[in-house]
Design a protein around this motif. Structure first.
Motif, mmCIF file in Angstrom:
data_model
loop_
_atom_site.group_PDB
_atom_site.id
_atom_site.type_symbol
_atom_site.label_atom_id
_atom_site.label_comp_id
_atom_site.label_asym_id
_atom_site.label_seq_id
_atom_site.Cartn_x
_atom_site.Cartn_y
_atom_site.Cartn_z
ATOM 1 N N VAL A 283 10.721 0.129 10.985
ATOM 2 C CA VAL A 283 10.191 -0.437 9.743
ATOM 3 C C VAL A 283 9.590 0.668 8.866
ATOM 4 C CG1 VAL A 283 8.491 -2.016 8.741
ATOM 5 C CG2 VAL A 283 9.766 -2.694 10.793
ATOM 6 N N LEU A 284 8.634 1.381 9.437
ATOM 7 C CA LEU A 284 7.848 2.312 8.620
ATOM 8 C C LEU A 284 8.658 3.499 8.098
ATOM 9 C CD1 LEU A 284 4.900 2.586 7.772
ATOM 10 C CD2 LEU A 284 4.513 3.988 9.785
ATOM 11 N N ARG A 285 9.349 4.158 8.988
ATOM 12 C CA ARG A 285 10.047 5.379 8.552
ATOM 13 C C ARG A 285 11.431 5.048 7.995
ATOM 14 N NH1 ARG A 285 5.792 8.833 8.378
ATOM 15 N NH2 ARG A 285 4.777 9.093 10.379
ATOM 16 N N PHE B 170 8.412 5.859 4.759
ATOM 17 C CA PHE B 170 7.055 6.406 4.712
ATOM 18 C C PHE B 170 7.049 7.814 5.290
ATOM 19 C CE2 PHE B 170 2.808 6.755 6.872
ATOM 20 C CZ PHE B 170 2.043 6.832 5.718
ATOM 21 N N GLU B 171 6.433 8.744 4.568
ATOM 22 C CA GLU B 171 6.433 10.125 5.044
ATOM 23 C C GLU B 171 5.040 10.617 5.419
ATOM 24 O OE1 GLU B 171 8.466 12.319 2.014
ATOM 25 O OE2 GLU B 171 10.423 11.613 2.737
ATOM 26 N N ALA C 5 0.842 -1.205 0.000
ATOM 27 C CA ALA C 5 0.000 0.000 0.000
ATOM 28 C C ALA C 5 0.871 1.246 0.000
ATOM 29 C CB ALA C 5 -0.913 -0.002 1.219
ATOM 30 N N ILE C 6 1.913 1.211 0.802
ATOM 31 C CA ILE C 6 2.779 2.386 0.907
ATOM 32 C C ILE C 6 3.543 2.596 -0.396
ATOM 33 C CG2 ILE C 6 4.888 3.167 2.098
ATOM 34 C CD1 ILE C 6 3.261 2.145 4.626
ATOM 35 N N ASP C 7 4.006 1.503 -0.976
ATOM 36 C CA ASP C 7 4.687 1.628 -2.273
ATOM 37 C C ASP C 7 3.737 2.182 -3.335
ATOM 38 O OD1 ASP C 7 6.975 0.698 -1.161
ATOM 39 O OD2 ASP C 7 6.835 -1.338 -1.969
ATOM 40 N N GLY D 175 1.612 4.392 -2.733
ATOM 41 C CA GLY D 175 1.410 5.816 -2.451
ATOM 42 C C GLY D 175 0.415 6.129 -1.355
ATOM 43 N N ALA D 176 -0.039 5.125 -0.591
ATOM 44 C CA ALA D 176 -1.024 5.394 0.477
ATOM 45 C C ALA D 176 -0.521 6.520 1.376
ATOM 46 C CB ALA D 176 -1.279 4.136 1.294
ATOM 47 N N LYS D 177 -1.417 7.445 1.698
ATOM 48 C CA LYS D 177 -1.014 8.645 2.442
ATOM 49 C C LYS D 177 -0.999 8.437 3.942
ATOM 50 C CE LYS D 177 -0.658 11.202 -1.178
ATOM 51 N NZ LYS D 177 0.653 11.683 -1.594
ATOM 52 N N MET D 178 -1.719 7.411 4.403
ATOM 53 C CA MET D 178 -1.802 7.211 5.856
ATOM 54 C C MET D 178 -1.709 5.732 6.196
ATOM 55 S SD MET D 178 -4.795 9.840 7.154
ATOM 56 C CE MET D 178 -4.689 9.222 8.816
ATOM 57 N N ILE D 179 -1.395 5.458 7.449
ATOM 58 C CA ILE D 179 -1.403 4.076 7.940
ATOM 59 C C ILE D 179 -1.979 4.064 9.347
ATOM 60 C CG2 ILE D 179 0.983 4.135 8.814
ATOM 61 C CD1 ILE D 179 1.245 1.204 7.693
ATOM 62 N N MET D 180 -2.826 3.071 9.609
ATOM 63 C CA MET D 180 -3.457 2.959 10.929
ATOM 64 C C MET D 180 -2.808 1.816 11.712
ATOM 65 S SD MET D 180 -7.414 1.960 11.851
ATOM 66 C CE MET D 180 -8.153 3.243 10.873
ATOM 67 N N THR D 181 -2.533 2.063 12.972
ATOM 68 C CA THR D 181 -1.944 0.999 13.798
ATOM 69 C C THR D 181 -3.034 0.016 14.220
ATOM 70 O OG1 THR D 181 -2.280 2.203 15.865
ATOM 71 C CG2 THR D 181 -0.198 2.587 14.705
ATOM 72 N N ALA D 182 -2.574 -1.142 14.690
ATOM 73 C CA ALA D 182 -3.515 -2.198 15.068
ATOM 74 C C ALA D 182 -3.760 -2.174 16.575
ATOM 75 C CB ALA D 182 -2.936 -3.541 14.656
ATOM 76 N N PHE D 183 -4.825 -2.847 16.990
ATOM 77 C CA PHE D 183 -5.150 -2.934 18.417
ATOM 78 C C PHE D 183 -4.165 -3.821 19.183
ATOM 79 C CE2 PHE D 183 -9.642 -2.191 16.863
ATOM 80 C CZ PHE D 183 -9.861 -1.014 17.551
#
Ligand code: BGC
Length: 713
Positions: free
Chosen positions: A248-250, A255-256, A218-220, A222-230
């Motif tokens: 991992v993410l940054r 991911f920006e 999703a990030i590759d 171009g997804a603009k946001m990511i939600m963390t899990a419970f």
């Protein structure tokens, strides 16, 4: 808009406000009353409400406009709210639930679903959708398998990618597009025992090899946001897990965009036992890199204090705020805070004929025919009985379709009649003992019974975990009854997850019809009549019983593999059932019948620079035209890190006219042969591989080849 300048003018309170997301009612209901109720529960004042940065869930364009107006009328800096919502498989035009869409093995349909969703949702003033869900699902006890794209990382990622591309299209600044927020980072699909919100304990290897793949796709894309899990990962709630959010993410994925918690999940780290109170939760969240907290108030209530006590560097807060302001800027909200919201356009677009037609085409490819002993398609003139709780139900939208109006959907009975299949009798019952003697006599005069059973639409989804996955409420008794009365039967299974099918296997035909959305029953009826040739294939293995879970096609061989037909007790097997699933990943029949032959590979050795070309001839031996999904798997026989016995590396859904053959071609290259380690690094190893091609993960033809250092020539 110079967002750095804007940031400079903001007070700490205003900054913290940007990091809070609230429901619409906070802004438009009578706050005097609310402050005594809900609002006081999360301990925020009216002033803080009118400093918050975004809104969760909105009913329509009118509500969006009301909320934004009310908000701006009280906001010092005039920073507009962003409106976010869960548009999962359609806004009002409802498409098949994601697990069903994945069963089409046609990611283009996911793209179209996301496009229609974006067009409709944006006309209601929604700017961000909390979709796609990229959690890998190997456990059907977990109700949220309905929201995902199945058990395989490669297939699931293909769908995730198209969803993001469909939502964001040619840019989130343009009308008709919405930003995508992929979720639930990370490994939410691996909750222990399939119980929602439960602990996750996966190895770093499986995390990187399987679970993280979808979010990365999703990030590759171009997804603009990511939600963390419970859930926790490595004992740390994902919402404050700095390995996930930073390393991992940054650092690895660069991911920006904006990170957001799941509903109340920052506050819930107190319940996890990871923070003593909301203040500590705020500290851990901001340290880990969580930008927005959804539906809780840890940041807004404690960041200022933490900064004053020098526990939090204001620069961290600034970074989070800047990311949010950047998103607002990119969306064009500073120029037009009401972006998208258009009451007239909304009326025209939402649930329009054009959109319904697209949803229908999608639904046509999602039913999975699991058994057919010459009953389907229904022959003209057969006397049909229609039985079961789904016979006259309009509830075909499935979970997470909160804008969908199921009252506008057709029932199966109505749709069958449109196809000139007029039931002699319709019985909306759950069990055999609800059918009277007289009705049994009428049933005996019929040739075929269509038995429409399964789960209710909301029996799968969030907080819908189950330990008993048998067909609910004794509905399989209907199949036994019909058999005893001497009719043929066609079972239609409505469900959001794989169910145990052993109790209905005696039926003559069995089709898994999931929840196919607004056009579900039209599509199902046309499939029964033969107008549509079913082409869906399973994207989750269907277990023989719950004890086999988790079950998936890409398992490890183990040191004591069970070999077929070899009698040896001390191997990895069960005493009571075979290791294999009842229906494997990739399985699905159609009214055509396909034969696979003549598998060729371009060489039995390739170097890392070379490609391997693969071809196979597929013949439609029937005179019925239809789709077939040709699947390509590989196996890496020897590696430092053990490899699964099969890995999907390609698939092609191809249309075949009756009695025709086609040569289907694939290429494999080094990137398909890469191995990922427990740190997320990719590498390759020379040695023996196998290529396998077939109609599903169990039934394949194979050829071996070697990856070598230097070519012989
Ligand atoms: C769900 C998310 C959803 C959020 C907002 C949560 O309970 O887990 O998937 O996006 O609510 O509605």
């Amino acid at each position: 808009m110079d967002i750095n300048k804007l940031l400079h003018n903001m007070t700490i309170e205003e900054k913290a406000g940007q990091l809070m997301q609230l429901a619409p009612f906070f802004f438009i209901r009578d706050l005097e009353i609310e402050v005594a109720g809900n609002v006081s529960d999360i301990g925020i004042t009216q002033k803080k409400i009118f400093q918050s940065g975004s809104v969760l869930g909105i009913r329509n364009a009118k509500e969006m406009i009301d909320v934004q107006k009310r908000y701006l009328s009280q906001s010092r800096l005039q920073i507009p709210l962003i409106f976010m919502a869960d548009i999962i498989h359609g806004y009002e035009t409802i498409f098949p639930v994601p697990i069903a869409i994945s069963s089409s093995w046609n990611p283009e349909l996911a793209y179209q679903m996301a496009r229609v969703s974006a067009l409709e949702a944006s006309s209601a003033g929604i700017h961000v959708t909390f979709s796609p869900m990229a959690d890998l699902s190997r456990d059907p006890r977990w109700g949220r398998v309905v929201e995902g794209f199945g058990e395989d990382a490669y297939l699931s990622s293909s769908f995730v990618k198209q969803m993001v591309l469909g939502y964001q299209n040619d840019g989130i600044e343009k009308p008709g597009n919405v930003a995508s927020c992929v979720k639930h980072f990370a490994a939410y699909g691996a909750v222990e025992a399939g119980r929602d919100y439960n602990t996750v304990d996966v190895s770093r290897l499986f995390l990187h090899q399987y679970h993280l793949t979808g979010y990365k796709a999703a990030i590759d894309a171009g997804a603009k946001m990511i939600m963390t899990a419970f859930n926790t990962v490595d004992g740390i709630p994902s919402t404050v897990n700095s390995y996930l959010l930073k390393d991992v993410l940054r650092d690895q994925w660069k991911f920006e965009g904006v990170t957001i918690s799941d509903y109340d999940s920052l506050h819930q780290i107190v319940d996890h036992g990871c923070a003593e109170n909301d203040k500590e939760a705020a500290l851990l969240g901001i340290e880990a890199g969580l930008d927005i907290e959804m539906a809780s108030s840890c940041y807004v209530n404690y960041l200022k204090e933490l900064i004053n006590e020098n526990k939090v560097d204001v620069k961290r807060v600034d970074k989070a705020v800047l990311r949010i302001l950047e998103l607002k800027k990119e969306l064009g909200l500073f120029e037009n805070p009401f972006k998208g919201a258009d009451i007239l356009l909304e009326e025209q677009l939402v649930h329009s004929k054009e959109h319904l037609a697209i949803a229908k085409k999608a639904a046509d490819e999602c039913s999975v025919l699991l058994k057919n002993d010459h009953v389907l398609p229904l022959k003209e003139g057969v006397r049909v009985a229609l039985i079961g709780p789904h016979a006259q139900s309009r509830s075909t939208n499935g979970s997470w379709s909160w804008h969908g109006k199921s009252e506008l959907n057709s029932t199966l009975e109505e749709s069958l009649i449109k196809q000139d299949i007029i039931p002699v009798i319709t019985l909306s019952v759950e069990r055999d003992d609800q059918i009277s003697k007289e009705d049994k006599e009428i049933l005996k005069t019929c040739d075929v019974a269509i038995i429409a059973i399964g789960e209710d639409a909301y029996e799968s989804g969030e907080a819908r975990s189950k330990t008993d996955l048998s067909i609910p409420r004794k509905q399989s008794s209907l199949v036994q009854l019909v058999k005893s009365l001497g009719l043929k039967s066609v079972v239609l299974l409505y469900s959001g997850r794989p169910l145990m099918l052993d109790s209905v296997l005696q039926t003559d035909a069995l089709m898994y019809v999931w929840f196919l959305g607004s056009q579900a029953n039209e599509s199902i009826s046309e499939t029964l009549s033969g107008k549509i040739n079913p082409s869906g294939k399973l994207t989750m293995s269907f277990p023989r019983n719950v004890g086999q879970i988790p079950i998936y096609y890409n398992y490890y061989t183990t040191g004591r593999p069970k070999e077929e037909h070899v009698q040896n007790e001390y191997v990895s097997y069960y005493l009571d059932v075979p290791n294999s699933p009842l229906f494997p990943f990739g399985y699905g029949l159609s009214y055509s019948s396909f034969d696979y032959h003549d598998l060729h590979i371009s060489s039995d050795e390739i170097t890392p620079e070379e490609k391997l070309s693969i071809s196979i001839e597929v013949t439609n031996k029937s005179n019925v035209a239809g789709y077939e999904t040709v699947q390509l798997y590989i196996r890496d026989y020897v590696s430092k890190i053990v490899r699964p016995i099969k890995e999907l590396k390609g698939f092609k859904k191809v249309w075949f006219d009756g009695n025709t053959s086609q040569v289907i071609k694939f290429n494999l290259q080094l990137e398909d042969l890469m191995i990922i380690d427990a740190f997320g690094n990719e590498f390759f190893e020379y040695g023996k591989f196998s290529v396998m091609v077939g109609p599903n993960s169990e039934n394949v033809i194979s050829k071996d080849f070697r990856l070598i250092k230097e070519s012989k020539q």
